[in-house]
Design an enzyme around this catalytic site. Sequence first.
Site, mmCIF file in Angstrom:
data_model
loop_
_atom_site.group_PDB
_atom_site.id
_atom_site.type_symbol
_atom_site.label_atom_id
_atom_site.label_comp_id
_atom_site.label_asym_id
_atom_site.label_seq_id
_atom_site.Cartn_x
_atom_site.Cartn_y
_atom_site.Cartn_z
ATOM 1 C CE LYS A 1 20.289 37.924 11.382
ATOM 2 N NZ LYS A 1 20.755 36.968 12.397
HETATM 3 O O1 G3P Z 1 22.706 34.057 12.512
HETATM 4 C C1 G3P Z 1 22.043 32.813 12.506
HETATM 5 C C2 G3P Z 1 22.775 31.866 13.405
HETATM 6 O O2 G3P Z 1 22.890 32.437 14.696
HETATM 7 C C3 G3P Z 1 22.097 30.523 13.520
HETATM 8 O O3 G3P Z 1 23.081 29.618 13.887
HETATM 9 O O4 G3P Z 1 23.980 27.479 14.801
HETATM 10 O O5 G3P Z 1 21.771 28.422 15.631
HETATM 11 O O6 G3P Z 1 21.945 27.455 13.326
HETATM 12 P P1 G3P Z 1 22.688 28.173 14.443
#
Ligand code: G3P
Length: 217
Positions: free
Chosen positions: A83
Site C-alpha cells: 500500500k
Molecule cells: O482501509 C482504509 C480504512 O481503514 C479507513 O477507514 O473508517 O478510518 O476512514 P476509516
Amino acid sequence: MKFFVDTANVDDIRDLEATGLLDGVTTNPSLIHKSGRDFMEVTREIASIVDGPVSAETVALDHETMLQEGLKLAKIADNIAVKVPLTVDGLKTCKALRSDGIMVNVTLCFSSSQALLAAKAGASFISPFVGRHDDVSFDGMDLIADIRTIYDNYDFETEILVASVRHPVHITQAALIGADVMTAPPAVIHKLFKHPLTDNGLAAFLKDWEATGQTIL
Ligand code: G3P
C-alpha cells in the site's frame, strides 16, 4: 464483487475466512497500531490465513525509502499488496513496484483525478475512502461512480477497492455501481448477514417444525 476485511485482528480474520466469503485483507498503520503487534509478524500471519491479497502499507514519504519498504514488505509473502499513498512519491513507487510484478494498492484517494493518476501508474487497486468523504458532506459513492466511468472509458485494469466503508449500504451501493472490491471492518461485514425478518421467519419455521415432533437425523 470481492470482499476484503479491513483489520489486523487475526481472530476476526480467521472467523471470516471460515465462512468462505473472504477474498482478502487490508491493513493500514492505524489498524496495525490497534492490533498491538509487530507489523512484519502480524502481516506474515495474516498472509498465511488468506490466499487473496493482503495490503501492507509503507510509511516513508520519499520515493527511495518507500520503494525499499515496499520491496521488503513484498518479500513477506506472495499475496502481499504493497500500500502506498496517493502522492507523487507514492505513484512513482507504485510504478516501480508494478514493473517488478508486485501488487500495489494506492490508498488515501479522495478524487477521481487522483484515481486516474493511480491507474496511469499501473496500480493493482485504488482505495477511495467513501466514509471520510461522507464525513465532510460529500457523497463518497459519487466518487466511486465517477472512477468507474473513467476506468471503463479507458479499459484500465486497476481494480476499484472501496474503502472507509462504514455500513452495509456502502457495500450494496458499491456493488450497484460495479466496484471490483470492497473492504470493511469485521462488524460491518457481519451486519450484512442480519435481517430481522430472517430471524423472525427462522424462529417461526423452527417452532412449527418442533410441533411436528419429527427429526431429520
Ligand atoms: O482501509 C482504509 C480504512 O481503514 C479507513 O477507514 O473508517 O478510518 O476512514 P476509516
